[in-house]
Design a protein around this motif. Structure first.
Motif, PDB file in Angstrom:
ATOM      1  N   TYR A   1       1.402  29.993  30.536  1.00 54.49           N
ATOM      2  CA  TYR A   1       1.157  30.196  29.102  1.00 54.49           C
ATOM      3  C   TYR A   1       2.030  29.275  28.263  1.00 54.49           C
ATOM      4  O   TYR A   1       1.551  28.630  27.321  1.00 54.49           O
ATOM      5  N   LEU A   2       3.310  29.189  28.580  1.00 53.54           N
ATOM      6  CA  LEU A   2       4.219  28.391  27.760  1.00 53.54           C
ATOM      7  C   LEU A   2       3.784  26.937  27.684  1.00 53.54           C
ATOM      8  O   LEU A   2       3.936  26.290  26.641  1.00 53.54           O
ATOM      9  N   VAL A   3       3.247  26.387  28.773  1.00 49.34           N
ATOM     10  CA  VAL A   3       2.944  24.952  28.790  1.00 49.34           C
ATOM     11  C   VAL A   3       1.481  24.640  28.500  1.00 49.34           C
ATOM     12  O   VAL A   3       1.162  23.502  28.164  1.00 49.34           O
ATOM     13  N   SER A   4       0.597  25.615  28.638  1.00 51.47           N
ATOM     14  CA  SER A   4      -0.818  25.361  28.331  1.00 51.47           C
ATOM     15  C   SER A   4      -1.213  25.880  26.960  1.00 51.47           C
ATOM     16  O   SER A   4      -2.130  25.358  26.330  1.00 51.47           O
TER      17      SER A   4
ATOM     18  N   ARG B   1       1.157  15.984  29.514  1.00 55.70           N
ATOM     19  CA  ARG B   1       2.156  16.154  30.576  1.00 55.70           C
ATOM     20  C   ARG B   1       3.509  16.339  29.897  1.00 55.70           C
ATOM     21  O   ARG B   1       4.134  15.377  29.467  1.00 55.70           O
ATOM     22  N   ILE B   2       3.934  17.585  29.794  1.00 61.66           N
ATOM     23  CA  ILE B   2       5.149  17.845  29.024  1.00 61.66           C
ATOM     24  C   ILE B   2       6.391  17.490  29.834  1.00 61.66           C
ATOM     25  O   ILE B   2       6.346  17.350  31.057  1.00 61.66           O
ATOM     26  N   ASP B   3       7.487  17.381  29.139  1.00 59.61           N
ATOM     27  CA  ASP B   3       8.781  17.063  29.744  1.00 59.61           C
ATOM     28  C   ASP B   3       9.396  18.369  30.278  1.00 59.61           C
ATOM     29  O   ASP B   3       9.906  19.180  29.510  1.00 59.61           O
TER      30      ASP B   3
ATOM     31  N   GLY C   1       3.832  13.096  27.693  1.00 58.95           N
ATOM     32  CA  GLY C   1       2.993  12.104  28.346  1.00 58.95           C
ATOM     33  C   GLY C   1       1.544  12.554  28.362  1.00 58.95           C
ATOM     34  O   GLY C   1       1.210  13.684  28.013  1.00 58.95           O
ATOM     35  N   LEU C   2       0.680  11.649  28.779  1.00 61.23           N
ATOM     36  CA  LEU C   2      -0.731  11.972  28.938  1.00 61.23           C
ATOM     37  C   LEU C   2      -1.130  11.603  30.357  1.00 61.23           C
ATOM     38  O   LEU C   2      -0.915  10.473  30.799  1.00 61.23           O
TER      39      LEU C   2
END
Length: 962
Positions: free
Chosen positions: A681-684, A529-531, A279-280
């Motif tokens: 770190y994993l999501v950014s 906006r990750i799942d 998502g955004l």
């Protein structure tokens, strides 16, 4: 513009206490750790602390326990829009050519209310390995880990008389070992330990009142501490956000601003496989809402973890919306053992789309060939880009310039992935490239080598030109060798283009770092906006219950942080009482992974930024990376007093001592440290957070007594006596191994460590479990709790639950041998829940599975009981013979008046999101997937208990089986 862009260029990541004393090498202080505990009051006291294994006042009964550690009143708050209001000034000015197009900026005048009271795990001093005489020389050289002079966490302690034989100088003082033990925990019928160890002394723990113990750390009234939020040290002054006035109303969040690039990526290949949706979300920061046209068209960059096999070797990723492929850049970072993609930093030009999907497709297709060359440093230098940091210190002005640093990198010939400390390439592609460059602080002919500056420069290209540059400026006081470790005092101002951030009168603590991101135009108006449900399914993190954090919580939490403040982190991590940071993931991170809410995301980043203020950062100037024990096998903080006079290889690896100005109000504690940097770190995909994770994993090893960690091996069993310390250290090392990019030299470093650690546990316990029917760690650092008038006869089941969770987490990360170790450890969780089924009256009843401590042997040093039923009779003679879980048992448990138990209610604060019952949940959730007999039955019994906590706003321990 290019069509479908494929770039798997990926590069990897990754860039004291100094106690001078006599030359006596002491055994690990964890040997002497006596147990003491305080739990929360059953009435009205929110999240209860875990116990303290050494040094806590065991006489504190549950109803004397402090309330949950509230949020700190010292930390800097932020306005709800994300702009800081303490300690710094942010000035944002549009580029001259864009002034006419500037959109208005009218920030809301609301302040962020800090989070509700923190949760679980109270304290103990971290099991130390230093020599016994170190307590006297803290004033000059105490460890940044436990920098307060009177704080025992991770600091030298007297050694007990039952020290391991391999220690050359066992302490004769057996007073530390024979502490008197009061069983005072009536609410849970758990014996607590009246530890009298004078080295661990009650320095951390007047554990009877959290309101007075560290009340400066955490405010007890969320509603009053946010607007002013003083710094924990006068290091920052009140700051203001200076924004350009405008007359027109600002766009509403989510509105599309400016011209967006067309979705010119072409059609999606027929054989592409949908992997995950993204998502955004509108950026909350007021600077983003003002987005100029360049910021509006800037692609979004984010990190994404993938399930094993979802993106096979030879495949790439394509972003898609409405059947059309979007311009996509993939910087692959880590792979699974089968070659499939594990983690990547992804950049997408989404145009006007509100969301997109990522598809896996064959990278050999001609239509996927890159149409544009990657952005080069020369391309950036051909623009007017400039970024600089100005430090004013002792009357001199020092300047570090990003443009000069990049120019030097070009002149050196190239910017390699990792081996050249002058420049490291992090991203490379036609949409964005990023370079990590160190920059000297210069004033005329003088260079300030006491502070280290790094610019993370990310240049975005749109429509053939670089139109926005993101600069993450990192300031460190963190060199391990070559400089005198001291606090540094200065004013700082960062300028990127026309945008500016400043902070005055800052005290930067030794071995710390901070950073600030500014953009040359402005921050993009939207972020990915990750799942997070998919993230859980990758096994990078545990599986969590379906929860919904309340808007009341998420509207109140901090969204930004100022340098050298601790935010919602506990000021002194070894303190007794509840801590929001304790658990598989801290509260802010777990709130994010169960919700994917942008407010929780920013809360998470703010508190992981706050961790940079703690003194656990040791950078090797020769490699530019966090310190490695393979390069420095004799390095130690815990045993520095011995090392400082031992000579030879000890001298070669000796960390320099701090002569003065060494103190910090913030102290790190290994037995209580949170997950730092991992999920951010994993999501950014941000290099800064990767290094935070690596610094954490590096520290838990370099701190330890070199002998007990086995020099360059990194053994935990000897080096970390407390089982919880082993659990959290194992988590941090394994997370670093999992997340570190494949091309980073630290990848093999952390991978070798975690594989060695697991092998050591398997050989020590699984392959040699004679006399250990409980399947627990039962060495000198674990069996520390008193019972029935006997000292050192019990273990802390909740600490064992932490370790079982950690091993299960490592197994899910595919570390060899971890599944075998998990199956062995899980017997303890499963038997506590199911032993009664074979003997409903005399078997171990699940009602007390969440007890604080459990006696496993009749006397100190004796053989263990033959089975868990015998332990039950010894610990709960008044319950033995009663039907398990019935009203009669509840009546007996209620006799002391501390709590009125319902039938089927477990001991250990069953309704608390951070109680011992919740601690059990994370271990039991992992045990349920271990495959051993009755594992799923044990979870069923637990899941059907009559009293449960509400985890929505406190999800730290809301882990469930897969």
């Amino acid at each position: 513009m290019s069509t479908l862009l494929l770039f798997g260029c990926g590069s990897g990541g990754g860039g004291g206490s100094d106690d001078d004393g006599g030359a006596t090498e002491a055994p690990p202080a964890s040997q002497e750790a006596e147990a003491g505990e305080e739990g929360p009051s059953e009435e009205g006291q929110s999240p209860d602390p875990q116990d303290s294994a050494d040094g806590d006042d065991p006489s504190s009964s549950p109803d004397e326990t402090p309330s949950a550690a509230p949020n700190d009143e010292d930390a800097s708050d932020s306005d709800s829009d994300g702009d800081t209001t303490d300690g710094g000034t942010v000035v944002v000015t549009p580029p001259a050519e864009d002034v006419a197009d500037q959109l208005p900026n009218e920030p809301e005048d609301g302040s962020v209310v800090e989070s509700p009271p923190n949760g679980s795990d109270d304290t103990t001093d971290d099991a130390s390995n230093d020599s016994p005489d170190n307590a006297s020389d803290d004033s000059s050289d105490d460890s940044p880990d436990d920098s307060s002079d009177d704080s025992p966490d991770d600091s030298p302690d007297d050694s007990p008389d039952d020290s391991p034989d391999d220690s050359p100088d066992d302490s004769p003082d057996d007073a530390t070992d024979d502490a008197t033990d009061d069983a005072t925990d009536d609410a849970t019928d758990d014996a607590t330990d009246d530890a009298t160890d004078d080295a661990t002394d009650d320095a951390t723990d007047d554990a009877t009142d959290d309101a007075t113990d560290d009340s400066t750390d955490d405010s007890t009234d969320d509603s009053t501490d946010d607007s002013t939020d003083d710094s924990t040290d006068d290091s920052t002054d009140e700051g203001v956000v200076e924004d350009d006035p405008s007359e027109d109303p600002a766009p509403e969040p989510g509105d599309d601003i400016g011209e967006a690039p067309e979705n010119d990526g072409g059609e999606l290949p027929d054989e592409a496989t949908r992997v995950v949706d993204v998502g955004l979300a509108a950026a909350a920061d007021v600077r983003s809402a003002r987005a100029f046209s360049a910021a509006a068209t800037t692609p979004v960059t984010f990190g994404q973890v993938f399930r094993r096999g979802d993106v096979p070797s030879g495949h790439t990723l394509i972003a898609e919306t409405d059947g059309q492929a979007l311009p996509t850049q993939v910087d692959a970072k880590a792979t699974w053992s089968d070659g499939s993609l594990r983690h990547a930093v992804i950049t997408v030009a989404p145009g006007s789309a509100s969301e997109f999907a990522l598809y896996s497709a064959d990278s050999d297709r001609k239509s996927l060939d890159a149409g544009d060359a990657a952005v080069q440093i020369g391309d950036l230098l051909a623009t007017s880009f400039d970024a600089r940091l100005e430090i004013t210190q002792n009357g001199s002005i020092y300047v570090a310039n990003a443009r000069d640093a990049l120019t030097a990198a070009v002149q050196s010939g190239d910017c390699p992935a990792w081996e050249d400390r002058r420049c490291r390439q992090w991203l490379s592609g036609p949409l964005a490239s990023e370079w990590i460059v160190p920059a000297a602080l210069v004033s005329g002919s003088q260079t300030n080598d006491r502070l280290q500056v790094y610019f993370h420069v990310r240049a975005y290209r749109s429509d053939g030109r670089i139109d926005n540059v993101r600069v993450d400026t990192v300031v460190e006081n963190a060199l391990a060798y070559g400089v005198t470790p001291q606090n540094r005092h200065y004013n700082a101002e960062i300028t990127v283009g026309a945008n500016r951030y400043s902070v005055a009168d800052l005290t930067q603590y030794r071995q710390s770092r901070w950073h600030r991101i500014l953009w040359s135009a402005n921050a993009p108006s939207r972020t990915a906006r990750i799942d997070t449900d998919y993230l859980q399914s990758t096994r990078a993190i545990s599986s969590y219950a379906t929860l919904t954090p309340s808007d009341d919580l998420l509207d109140s939490v901090r969204q930004d942080i100022e340098p050298m403040t601790h935010g919602d982190q506990t000021k002194s991590m070894g303190n007794t009482g509840a801590q929001a940071a304790i658990g598989p993931l801290p509260r802010w991170t777990s709130a994010y992974v169960v919700s994917s809410d942008p407010r929780a995301y920013r809360w998470m980043l703010a508190n992981d930024d706050a961790a940079g203020s703690y003194s656990f950062h040791y950078r090797d100037g020769e490699t530019g990376r966090p310190l490695e024990i393979t390069r420095h096998p004799y390095v130690t903080l815990a045993n520095r007093s011995y090392a400082s006079s031992a000579g030879g290889q000890f001298q070669d690896d000796l960390l320099p001592g701090c002569p003065s100005d060494c103190g910090s109000p913030l102290s790190f504690d290994i037995a209580h440290h949170p997950s730092i940097g991992y999920v951010p770190y994993l999501v950014s995909g941000d290099y800064y957070y990767l290094e935070e994770l690596q610094f954490t994993a590096s520290y838990v090893q370099l701190w330890a007594n070199q002998r007990y960690r086995d020099y360059d091996k990194g053994q935990l069993l000897g080096a970390q006596g407390q089982v919880r310390g082993q659990a959290w250290a194992m988590r941090s090392i394994s997370d670093a191994a999992f997340a570190t990019p494949d091309t980073d030299p630290l990848k093999s470093y952390f991978t070798d460590q975690i594989e060695w650690i697991i092998q050591d546990y398997v050989e020590s316990f699984v392959n040699d479990d004679e006399g250990n029917p409980f399947h627990v760690i039962d060495n000198w650092g674990a069996v520390i709790y008193p019972a029935n008038g006997q000292s050192r006869v019990g273990v802390g089941p909740w600490q064992a639950d932490f370790l079982t969770w950690s091993v299960g987490h490592v197994a899910e990360q595919q570390v060899e041998g971890a599944a075998k170790l998990l199956a062995w450890l899980s017997r303890f969780q499963v038997d506590r829940m199911t032993d009664w089924q074979s003997d409903p009256e005399d078997g171990y009843c699940w009602i007390v599975a969440s007890t604080y401590s459990l006696q496993i042997r009749p006397a100190k040093g004796a053989e263990n009981f033959p089975d868990i039923a015998t332990a039950y009779k010894a610990a709960y003679p008044e319950l033995s013979g009663l039907p398990c879980g019935g009203q009669e048992m509840a009546n007996v448990l209620s006799r002391d008046g501390s709590r009125r138990y319902a039938a089927g209610e477990m001991v250990g604060y069953a309704d608390s999101a951070t109680g011992f019952t919740s601690n059990l949940q994370i271990g039991l959730a992992m045990a349920a997937g271990s495959g051993i007999t009755k594992a799923t039955e044990a979870w069923r019994v637990f899941d059907e208990r009559s009293v449960k906590p509400n985890y929505d706003d406190y999800p730290n321990f809301a882990v469930v089986p897969r």
